[in-house]
Design a protein around this motif. Structure first.
Motif, short mmCIF file in Angstrom:
data_model
loop_
_atom_site.label_atom_id
_atom_site.label_comp_id
_atom_site.label_asym_id
_atom_site.label_seq_id
_atom_site.Cartn_x
_atom_site.Cartn_y
_atom_site.Cartn_z
N GLY A 74 0.82 -1.21 0.00
CA GLY A 74 0.00 0.00 0.00
C GLY A 74 0.86 1.26 0.00
N ILE A 75 1.94 1.23 0.78
CA ILE A 75 2.86 2.37 0.81
C ILE A 75 3.51 2.55 -0.57
N VAL A 76 3.90 1.42 -1.19
CA VAL A 76 4.50 1.47 -2.54
C VAL A 76 3.53 2.11 -3.53
N LEU A 77 2.25 1.71 -3.46
CA LEU A 77 1.25 2.26 -4.38
C LEU A 77 0.95 3.72 -4.09
N TRP A 78 1.09 4.12 -2.84
CA TRP A 78 0.81 5.51 -2.46
C TRP A 78 1.87 6.46 -3.03
N ILE A 79 3.11 6.01 -3.09
CA ILE A 79 4.22 6.87 -3.53
C ILE A 79 3.97 7.32 -4.97
N PRO A 80 3.96 8.65 -5.21
CA PRO A 80 3.73 9.14 -6.57
C PRO A 80 4.90 8.82 -7.50
N LYS A 81 4.59 8.66 -8.78
CA LYS A 81 5.65 8.39 -9.76
C LYS A 81 6.59 9.58 -9.88
N LYS A 84 4.18 19.00 -5.65
CA LYS A 84 3.09 19.45 -4.78
C LYS A 84 1.75 19.01 -5.34
N LYS A 85 1.62 19.05 -6.65
CA LYS A 85 0.37 18.66 -7.31
C LYS A 85 0.10 17.17 -7.13
N ALA A 86 1.16 16.36 -7.16
CA ALA A 86 0.99 14.91 -7.02
C ALA A 86 0.73 14.51 -5.57
N LEU A 87 1.31 15.26 -4.63
CA LEU A 87 1.19 14.91 -3.21
C LEU A 87 -0.15 15.33 -2.60
N LYS A 88 -0.68 16.46 -3.03
CA LYS A 88 -1.89 17.00 -2.40
C LYS A 88 -3.04 16.01 -2.35
N PRO A 89 -3.43 15.33 -3.47
CA PRO A 89 -4.54 14.39 -3.40
C PRO A 89 -4.23 13.15 -2.58
N ARG A 90 -2.95 12.91 -2.32
CA ARG A 90 -2.56 11.74 -1.52
C ARG A 90 -2.56 12.05 -0.02
N LEU A 91 -2.61 13.34 0.31
CA LEU A 91 -2.54 13.76 1.71
C LEU A 91 -3.83 14.38 2.23
N THR A 92 -4.78 14.63 1.35
CA THR A 92 -6.03 15.27 1.76
C THR A 92 -7.23 14.51 1.20
N ILE A 93 -8.31 14.53 1.95
CA ILE A 93 -9.56 13.89 1.52
C ILE A 93 -10.45 14.96 0.90
N LYS A 94 -10.79 14.76 -0.34
CA LYS A 94 -11.65 15.70 -1.05
C LYS A 94 -13.10 15.31 -0.78
N ARG A 95 -13.75 16.09 0.07
CA ARG A 95 -15.11 15.74 0.48
C ARG A 95 -16.14 16.00 -0.62
N TYR A 122 -12.18 6.19 -2.13
CA TYR A 122 -10.76 6.01 -2.49
C TYR A 122 -9.86 6.86 -1.59
N ASP A 123 -10.27 8.11 -1.36
CA ASP A 123 -9.49 8.99 -0.49
C ASP A 123 -9.45 8.47 0.95
N LEU A 124 -10.58 7.98 1.44
CA LEU A 124 -10.62 7.40 2.79
C LEU A 124 -9.63 6.24 2.91
N HIS A 125 -9.58 5.44 1.88
CA HIS A 125 -8.70 4.27 1.88
C HIS A 125 -7.24 4.68 1.71
N ASN A 126 -6.98 5.53 0.74
CA ASN A 126 -5.61 5.90 0.36
C ASN A 126 -4.97 6.87 1.34
N VAL A 127 -5.69 7.91 1.70
CA VAL A 127 -5.12 8.95 2.57
C VAL A 127 -5.02 8.48 4.02
N LEU A 128 -6.13 7.96 4.56
CA LEU A 128 -6.10 7.50 5.95
C LEU A 128 -5.15 6.31 6.10
N GLY A 129 -5.11 5.45 5.08
CA GLY A 129 -4.19 4.31 5.12
C GLY A 129 -2.75 4.75 5.20
N ILE A 165 -8.80 3.20 12.01
CA ILE A 165 -8.53 3.37 10.57
C ILE A 165 -8.25 2.02 9.92
N VAL A 166 -7.42 1.20 10.58
CA VAL A 166 -7.09 -0.13 10.03
C VAL A 166 -8.36 -0.96 9.86
#
Length: 385
Positions: free
Chosen positions: A164-171, A175-186, A195-202, A364-365
């Motif tokens: 999961g950590i490997v998949l989270w790491i942006p290619k 800043k543009k690539a990291l923002k959606p990985r660090l914040t939940i877009k409500r 997806y954000d709940l799973h990816n960001v909280l994870g 979260i887990v």
């Protein structure tokens, strides 16, 4: 056929291993979450744990055992019950007399430590948190079976978390690539929100979740426990827990050994002033007296516990207790760290903030298998459509 990339392999491992282990991870995480504050919850809902502080000494273990017999041996059928020992807390805590009931199993009898007055008793088989713990350790299945399932499920979870950590790491890091990985877009569609709940909280929970999982595996597999100890101790051989045995060839000339040992321990430890003190009686001819002092009040942590064993006839101190048979202060760095395993696992090593972190991490887990399953089902439905 095109070669699979490392990222693609990680994706398939994350997906299928996550689906396989999901129900196990959910149960283990949610029960761990409930168990995190069991001491505080007990204090609120079990007022019998406390007594009015008095300016006189506690009754000795022998005296409390005599008081307890009235409630342990009520009928003829109770003759096979066995009293194990007494645990003392601070001056405002009830004394706990542990005994085995022939029908109800391990039972705790609470007595006033100053006069032995009866407060209450409970079989641990009926204790809510004991039931929660059984789910955490073995999924409420027979322990030898459930314990193994939990162990392998958590080992798979470690792989799922790393992938999961490997998949989270942006290619590409930006800043543009990291923002959606660090914040939940409500304000987004349902798929993106899940997806954000799973990816960001994870991601936020990943490192703490790995620490919880890896320390938990020390109770699941002996090979893992020994390997873990070898790594942190620099290759030392693991000193396993072992209870000491009394010399059965000796003939007793004094029948008041437990009182003598109590006086010795009362002079060595601040019993009632701080921490908790356990005094266990020998049940068989080869058994030894076992005592344990934990300087942490209300058992907030366990890594400083010190177990000691004494021959039931001569009161000679015997070797036993593995790593815990040595004072924490006299242990080397590797042993000290290993002794912290449980307290790291539950977050107690960092006090209340640590347990709060573990609570929310477990929450979260527990959500990850749910959000992961929802995402998989939505993708399948989208492909069919």
């Amino acid at each position: 056929m095109a070669k699979l990339s490392f990222r693609r392999i990680s994706y398939y491992l994350h997906l299928w291993l996550g689906l396989i282990s999901g129900i196990i991870v959910f149960i283990v995480a949610i029960t761990g979450c409930i168990y995190a504050f069991q001491e505080e919850i007990r204090g609120v809902f079990q007022p019998g744990l406390y007594v009015e502080e008095q300016s006189k000494p506690f009754l000795s273990p022998d005296q409390l055992r005599d008081k307890a017999k009235t409630y342990v041996y009520v009928s003829q059928a109770d003759s096979s019950n066995a009293i194990y020992g007494v645990t003392y807390g601070k001056k405002d805590k009830a004394a706990m007399v542990a005994y085995n009931h022939y029908e109800n199993g391990y039972t705790i009898l609470l007595l006033n430590p100053y006069d032995g007055a009866y407060i209450t008793q409970q079989a641990l088989n009926d204790d809510f948190f004991r039931i929660v713990l059984a789910g955490h350790r073995s999924l409420w299945l027979p322990y030898p079976i459930g314990h193994q399932i939990v162990g392998w499920g958590i080992l798979v979870f470690v792989i799922v978390t790393i992938t999961g950590i490997v998949l989270w790491i942006p290619k590409r890091w930006s800043k543009k690539a990291l923002k959606p990985r660090l914040t939940i877009k409500r304000k987004s569609d349902s798929f993106r929100f899940v997806y954000d709940l799973h990816n960001v909280l994870g991601f936020y929970a990943a490192l703490v979740a790995l620490a919880i999982a890896l320390t938990g595996l020390t109770w699941s597999f002996e090979w893992f426990s020994k390997s873990y100890y070898a790594v942190i101790s620099g290759g030392k051989e693991f000193n396993e827990w072992k209870a000491a045995e009394s010399d059965t060839t000796l003939i007793a000339t004094d029948t008041n050994q437990s009182e003598r040992l109590w006086q010795k321990m009362a002079a060595e430890y601040p019993i009632g002033k701080e921490g908790s003190f356990m005094f266990d009686f020998p049940a068989k001819k080869a058994d030894a007296f076992r005592v344990c002092f934990n300087p942490a009040d209300n058992n907030e942590t366990y890594y400083k516990r010190h177990f000691r064993f004494f021959d039931q006839t001569s009161l000679k101190e015997l070797e036993g207790g593995g790593l815990y048979g040595i004072k924490y202060e006299d242990s080397d760095a590797g042993d000290k760290f290993y002794r912290m395993t449980y307290d790291i696992h539950v977050g107690a090593i960092a006090g209340l903030p640590g347990r709060i972190i573990v609570f929310f991490t477990s929450l979260i887990v527990a959500s990850l298998p749910v959000t992961g399953l929802i995402l998989w089902l939505k993708k399948k439905k989208k492909k069919k459509g």
